[in-house]
Design an enzyme around this catalytic site. Structure first.
Site, PDB file in Angstrom:
ATOM      1  N   ASP A   4     -12.118  -9.257   4.821  1.00  0.00           N
ATOM      2  CA  ASP A   4     -13.424  -9.257   4.133  1.00  0.00           C
ATOM      3  C   ASP A   4     -13.999 -10.670   4.107  1.00  0.00           C
ATOM      4  OD1 ASP A   4     -13.242  -6.537   3.551  1.00  0.00           O
ATOM      5  OD2 ASP A   4     -14.007  -6.797   1.510  1.00  0.00           O
ATOM      6  N   ASP A  37      -6.246  -7.140   4.245  1.00  0.00           N
ATOM      7  CA  ASP A  37      -7.384  -6.479   3.606  1.00  0.00           C
ATOM      8  C   ASP A  37      -8.325  -7.539   3.034  1.00  0.00           C
ATOM      9  OD1 ASP A  37      -8.935  -4.395   2.428  1.00  0.00           O
ATOM     10  OD2 ASP A  37      -7.968  -4.828   0.506  1.00  0.00           O
ATOM     11  N   TYR A  71       0.825  -1.214   0.000  1.00  0.00           N
ATOM     12  CA  TYR A  71       0.000   0.000   0.000  1.00  0.00           C
ATOM     13  C   TYR A  71       0.857   1.262   0.000  1.00  0.00           C
ATOM     14  CZ  TYR A  71      -4.648  -2.011   0.892  1.00  0.00           C
ATOM     15  OH  TYR A  71      -5.844  -2.656   0.791  1.00  0.00           O
ATOM     16  N   LYS A  76       3.285 -15.581   2.455  1.00  0.00           N
ATOM     17  CA  LYS A  76       3.508 -16.302   1.194  1.00  0.00           C
ATOM     18  C   LYS A  76       5.010 -16.570   1.123  1.00  0.00           C
ATOM     19  CE  LYS A  76       1.911 -17.899  -2.769  1.00  0.00           C
ATOM     20  NZ  LYS A  76       0.984 -19.049  -2.846  1.00  0.00           N
ATOM     21  N   ASP A 118      -2.917 -18.392   0.478  1.00  0.00           N
ATOM     22  CA  ASP A 118      -3.921 -19.081  -0.347  1.00  0.00           C
ATOM     23  C   ASP A 118      -4.607 -20.185   0.445  1.00  0.00           C
ATOM     24  OD1 ASP A 118      -1.439 -20.369  -0.346  1.00  0.00           O
ATOM     25  OD2 ASP A 118      -1.561 -21.043  -2.434  1.00  0.00           O
TER      26      ASP A 118
HETATM   27  C1  IPM Z   1     -10.315  -1.383   4.196  1.00  0.00           C
HETATM   28  C2  IPM Z   1     -10.588  -0.786   2.844  1.00  0.00           C
HETATM   29  C3  IPM Z   1      -9.444   0.157   2.511  1.00  0.00           C
HETATM   30  C4  IPM Z   1      -8.186  -0.661   2.427  1.00  0.00           C
HETATM   31  C5  IPM Z   1      -9.631   0.986   1.229  1.00  0.00           C
HETATM   32  C6  IPM Z   1     -10.950   1.713   1.187  1.00  0.00           C
HETATM   33  C7  IPM Z   1      -8.483   1.954   1.057  1.00  0.00           C
HETATM   34  O1  IPM Z   1     -10.761  -1.774   1.897  1.00  0.00           O
HETATM   35  O2  IPM Z   1     -10.217  -0.613   5.175  1.00  0.00           O
HETATM   36  O3  IPM Z   1     -10.224  -2.601   4.297  1.00  0.00           O
HETATM   37  O4  IPM Z   1      -7.882  -1.250   1.385  1.00  0.00           O
HETATM   38  O5  IPM Z   1      -7.478  -0.715   3.425  1.00  0.00           O
HETATM   39 MG    MG Z   2     -10.810  -3.743   2.703  1.00  0.00          MG
END
Ligand code: IPM
Ligand code: MG
Length: 357
Positions: free
Chosen positions: A251, A247, A141, A191, A223
């Site tokens: 999710d 990240d 990032y 990884k 993975d």
């Molecule tokens: C998160 C989001 C952010 C990230 C984006 C919106 C920059 O997806 O907080 O997980 O990738 O960190």
């Molecule tokens: Mg995210």
């Protein structure tokens, strides 16, 4: 207790869910006799519209002068075609970097009332309780060089993945400290079969673990972890991983709980911590009183717990969320047959009432 909180609603549903979480804080103030002072600040698309930059210096100043920061979400189609430095997401990255928030804590806990809202089978997810500890200020990032240029007559783009030993060591400590208060298991995800950054990551984690002989440490390739999370999520306690893997995996972990609208987060490491829901600004449902405020309300519980050491008050919020879900109230993202469908405001009111009861 007397605390100052910078409130950054941001864009889209950020406005609605933050309003709900502030209501909850006001109820906590009343019931437990605290004083919270709220300072509103701009970030993301709303800051771009108002002052032309995604993260005004004013906002950073307010955050630095506060005891905690509450953020909704940033982003929306209106700003999607902006040049990279004028995208709303830059506000989030800027806040994390400037406030030194290297440790992102994302708990994914299954509420028993919501088991049927998950896309996975009950026998797989029942009892799952995971904390993803994501490194937040390093990795791809932020690595340089980066950019889009021309190479051999065609467009070519570059990003750089770098980690230093000290960056890995401090996030390892965060994960081990959290695991100590839980089931004492840490799975480090990397990884290392391919990436040098992951090889250094693994070596440093192993070394840092020597100070935590009570923690059982395991390693997993990213993975495989993506697969194991849906195959057998109960095997995990604390997952520690680098920025981009975290990240993605957070999710995925969020969906175990039924909806990303349930997932809270804390970003720690600097002098002031930031609390925000894991979900985004959801422009498709913004302003319609449809958004699930629970992730933001649960983030406020994390604020009380981590920044203010108000354990009892945090427990009260979490118990109220559980009670309202047990009573069958649902926003549309977590609704299944037979539930009472409510909007953002009604869900907030139910949770406030449950705190007071
Ligand atoms: C998160 C989001 C952010 C990230 C984006 C919106 C920059 O997806 O907080 O997980 O990738 O960190
Ligand atoms: Mg995210």
């Amino acid at each position: 207790m007397n605390k100052t909180i910078t409130v950054i609603p941001g864009d889209g549903i950020g406005q609605e869910v933050v309003a709900g979480a502030v209501n909850v804080l006001e109820i906590v103030e009343k019931k437990f006799h605290h004083q919270f002072h709220f300072t509103n600040a701009l970030a993301g698309g709303s800051a771009l519209d108002a002052v032309g930059v995604p993260l005004p210096e004013e906002t950073l100043k307010s955050c630095r002068a506060s005891d905690a920061v509450l953020l909704g979400a940033v982003g929306g189609p209106k700003w999607d075609n902006n040049p990279p430095h004028l995208k709303p997401e830059q506000a989030l990255l800027g806040l994390r970097k400037n406030l030194g928030l290297y440790a992102n804590i994302r708990p994914a806990k299954i509420y028993s009332a919501l088991i049927n809202a998950s896309t996975l089978k009950r026998e797989i997810i029942e009892g799952a309780d995971i904390v993803v500890v994501r490194e937040l200020t390093g990795g791809i990032y932020f690595g340089t060089p980066r950019g889009i240029g021309t190479k051999n007559g065609e467009q070519s783009a570059t990003n750089t993945l770098t980690y230093s030993e000290s960056e890995v060591r401090r996030i390892a400590k965060s994960a081990f400290d959290i695991a100590r208060k839980r089931r004492k298991k840490v799975c480090s995800v990397d990884k290392a079969n391919i990436l040098e950054t992951s090889q250094l990551w693994r070596k440093t984690i192993v070394d840092a673990a020597k100070e935590y002989p009570d923690i059982s440490l395991s390693h997993m390739y990213v993975d495989n972890c993506a697969m194991q999370l849906i195959r057998n999520p109960r095997q995990f306690d604390v997952i520690v991983t680098e920025n981009m893997f975290g990240d993605i995996l957070s999710d995925e972990a969020a969906m175990l709980t039924g909806s990303i609208g349930m997932l809270a987060s804390a970003s720690l490491g600097g002098t002031v911590a930031l609390y925000e829901p894991v979900h985004g600004s959801a422009p498709d449902i913004a302003g319609q009183n449809k958004a699930n405020p629970i992730a933001t309300i649960a983030s406020v519980a994390m604020m009380l717990r981590f920044s203010f050491d108000l354990q009892h008050e945090a427990d009260a919020i979490e118990a109220a969320i559980e009670k309202v879900l047990d009573n069958g109230f649902r926003t549309s993202d977590i609704a299944t047959e037979g539930n009472a469908l409510v909007g953002t405001k009604e869900m907030t009111e139910k949770i406030c009432a449950a705190i007071l009861s």
